[in-house]
Design an enzyme around this catalytic site. Structure first.
Site, PDB file in Angstrom:
ATOM      1  N   ASP A 122      -9.156   1.378  -0.392  1.00 42.48           N
ATOM      2  CA  ASP A 122      -8.207   2.143   0.406  1.00 42.48           C
ATOM      3  C   ASP A 122      -6.825   2.008  -0.217  1.00 42.48           C
ATOM      4  OD1 ASP A 122      -7.303   3.724   2.477  1.00 42.48           O
ATOM      5  OD2 ASP A 122      -7.060   2.059   3.885  1.00 42.48           O
ATOM      6  N   HIS A 129       4.377   7.735   5.097  1.00 49.16           N
ATOM      7  CA  HIS A 129       3.701   6.691   5.866  1.00 49.16           C
ATOM      8  C   HIS A 129       4.229   5.307   5.477  1.00 49.16           C
ATOM      9  CE1 HIS A 129       0.606   4.362   7.880  1.00 49.16           C
ATOM     10  NE2 HIS A 129       0.279   3.804   6.726  1.00 49.16           N
ATOM     11  N   ARG A 138      10.071  -4.003   8.430  1.00 47.73           N
ATOM     12  CA  ARG A 138      11.084  -4.710   7.639  1.00 47.73           C
ATOM     13  C   ARG A 138      12.489  -4.145   7.813  1.00 47.73           C
ATOM     14  NH1 ARG A 138       6.732  -4.503   4.415  1.00 47.73           N
ATOM     15  NH2 ARG A 138       7.377  -2.499   3.571  1.00 47.73           N
ATOM     16  N   GLU A 195      -6.220   6.467  11.472  1.00 47.78           N
ATOM     17  CA  GLU A 195      -5.431   6.769  10.275  1.00 47.78           C
ATOM     18  C   GLU A 195      -6.014   8.037   9.664  1.00 47.78           C
ATOM     19  OE1 GLU A 195      -5.216   3.201   7.789  1.00 47.78           O
ATOM     20  OE2 GLU A 195      -3.380   2.629   8.841  1.00 47.78           O
ATOM     21  N   ASP A 229      -9.665   6.151   9.103  1.00 47.34           N
ATOM     22  CA  ASP A 229      -9.698   4.711   8.829  1.00 47.34           C
ATOM     23  C   ASP A 229      -9.170   3.955  10.048  1.00 47.34           C
ATOM     24  OD1 ASP A 229     -10.041   2.392   7.400  1.00 47.34           O
ATOM     25  OD2 ASP A 229      -8.069   2.481   6.461  1.00 47.34           O
ATOM     26  N   TYR A 240      -2.731 -10.311   8.650  1.00 51.74           N
ATOM     27  CA  TYR A 240      -2.612  -9.710   7.314  1.00 51.74           C
ATOM     28  C   TYR A 240      -1.862 -10.553   6.285  1.00 51.74           C
ATOM     29  CZ  TYR A 240       2.257  -8.036   7.399  1.00 51.74           C
ATOM     30  OH  TYR A 240       3.624  -7.950   7.395  1.00 51.74           O
ATOM     31  N   LYS A 249      -9.424  -3.697  10.026  1.00 49.76           N
ATOM     32  CA  LYS A 249      -9.779  -2.455   9.344  1.00 49.76           C
ATOM     33  C   LYS A 249     -11.282  -2.236   9.208  1.00 49.76           C
ATOM     34  CE  LYS A 249      -5.595  -1.130   8.074  1.00 49.76           C
ATOM     35  NZ  LYS A 249      -5.044   0.210   8.282  1.00 49.76           N
ATOM     36  N   THR A 345      -3.109   6.550   4.923  1.00 49.70           N
ATOM     37  CA  THR A 345      -2.641   7.473   5.960  1.00 49.70           C
ATOM     38  C   THR A 345      -1.734   8.554   5.367  1.00 49.70           C
ATOM     39  OG1 THR A 345      -2.681   5.617   7.463  1.00 49.70           O
ATOM     40  CG2 THR A 345      -1.494   7.571   8.201  1.00 49.70           C
TER      41      THR A 345
END
Ligand code: CA
Length: 411
Positions: A122, A129, A138, A195, A229, A240, A249, A345
């Site tokens: 992926d 996105h 962030r 997604e 997804d 993550y 996922k 995405t």
């Protein structure tokens, strides 16, 4: 091009498309087919009628329960077969017109996974996105990571849970950490999201140690499907770091059943965005590398109507499929026939073009209101998410049909 076959107006499966899939009918095994209008051309039956005699191919590939061996015949052969079918559909008295038994109504058929997916990768190749997610996590200053414009960022996903449209999925359970808690809790995900992606099927092996150039990549990309997804945002946020997506996922991704070939998409090629700064030589490529494909997402609540929630387009990709293949193999990684690579995405620049609920509701802060008055921050139990995609130009329409999945309550 004019066919003698009755194709309904605005069909996704026009004479210009002829996508490949795997289907079965009552009492008869899975086999290869090509969609035309509301029907399927049964390729096993076409082979049995002797139509492929002049081609030096093993006709048993059409009776397999996946397209892997057929696709592995290579572009030269699969392009020839698609062109022959197109010619026969446009020629009075052709072998297809004389053998009406080769046509099966789609309503009488069950679709199955078109390929056995060996490996799944992926990517994260839509700049809108990646920028949206970066802003949320962030802040606007560092929305894109320093590597993002230099390589198509990706990760290795899980092939076993890629399933066909119509296979419904249970809401996943897992570890989540509420913002005000010091320790994680185990619960059903409260932030299940779709997604909107496209995926392509690898049609040629490069062999371990061999790189594929961006130009050579054309031979390695058999065709495209729509790809949902599924993602559990709360599980993702906790798990993550530092290795990336895992259980958020791999509980399921749905694909549309028909593989639309790159040849069928050729009339819809458009230029991608200018890549600044210039990419390294191994990622450079000339010509129109993007595809103008309209992509729509609908949420259908239980007993409710479909609500259009996103209108994106495949043309917004920053990185092209050819660049993904070149990057994936630049270190000598071997691709195999049936491998699947997803785009990541696909969001457009405007708010109604965002390809996930995470972006559409900006992390749940701006819920969507559905036609029945209900609100959605993410996907509720028994909601069905439907994605449809089609390209249209100069009276030619080439579509993907749809990919649909209902989220069932957790156990
Ligand atoms: Ca993804």
């Amino acid at each position: 091009m004019k066919t003698w076959f009755n194709v309904p107006e605005n069909s996704d499966f026009s004479i210009y498309n002829l996508p490949f899939g795997i289907f079965s009918t009552a009492g008869h095994h899975r086999r290869a087919g090509v969609a035309i209008g509301d029907h399927i051309i049964d390729l096993e039956a076409v082979a049995q009628a002797g139509a492929f005699h002049s081609l030096a191919i093993d006709n048993s590939v059409f009776s397999d329960d996946t397209l892997n061996r057929y696709i592995a015949l290579g572009k030269a052969t699969t392009i020839t077969i698609r062109c022959l079918l197109q010619e026969w559909l446009c020629t009075e008295g052709s072998v297809l017109q004389k053998n009406k038994q080769v046509f099966v109504a789609q309503a009488d058929a069950t679709m199955h996974m078109p390929v056995a997916v060996g490996d799944y990768t992926d990517f994260y190749a839509s700049i809108d996105h990646a920028t949206n997610v970066g802003k949320m996590f962030r802040g606007p200053e560092n929305a894109l990571m320093p590597n993002w414009k230099h390589l198509p960022v990706g990760y290795h996903g899980r092939a076993s849970s890629i399933v066909l449209s119509g296979t419904n999925l249970k809401r996943p359970k897992g570890q989540v950490k509420p913002a005000d808690a010091t320790a994680p809790v185990f619960q059903a995900s409260a932030r299940v999201d779709f997604e909107l992606e496209m995926a392509f099927v690898i049609g040629k092996e490069n062999g371990l140690g061999n790189s594929v150039s961006t130009e050579e990549a054309n031979e390695y990309i058999f065709g495209f499907v729509m790809f949902n997804d599924w993602s559990a945002r709360d599980i993702q946020a906790w798990e993550y770091v530092p290795l990336g997506p895992f259980l958020a996922k791999n509980f399921g991704s749905n694909i549309s059943p028909w593989i639309v070939t790159t040849e069928a998409l050729a009339p819809f090629r458009v230029a991608g965005p200018k890549q600044e700064p210039a990419v390294l030589p191994y990622l450079q490529i000339e010509g129109d590398q993007n595809f103008d494909v309209n992509l729509n997402v609908y949420i259908k609540p239980e007993n409710g109507e479909e609500n259009l929630v996103s209108e994106s387009n495949f043309k917004y990709m920053y990185w092209s499929a050819n660049q993904m293949v070149a990057h994936h193999t630049v270190n000598g990684c071997n691709l195999r026939v049936g491998d699947m690579m997803a785009s990541g995405t696909i969001s457009g620049p405007q708010k109604h073009q965002f390809g996930s609920m995470l972006e559409l509701t900006w992390g749940g802060k701006e819920p969507l209101t559905l036609a029945n008055g209900e609100q959605r921050k993410f996907i509720d139990d028994n909601d069905t998410v439907i994605m449809r995609g089609f390209a249209e130009k100069d009276g030619k329409r080439v579509g993907f049909g749809e990919v649909s999945c209902k989220i069932l309550p957790a156990d």
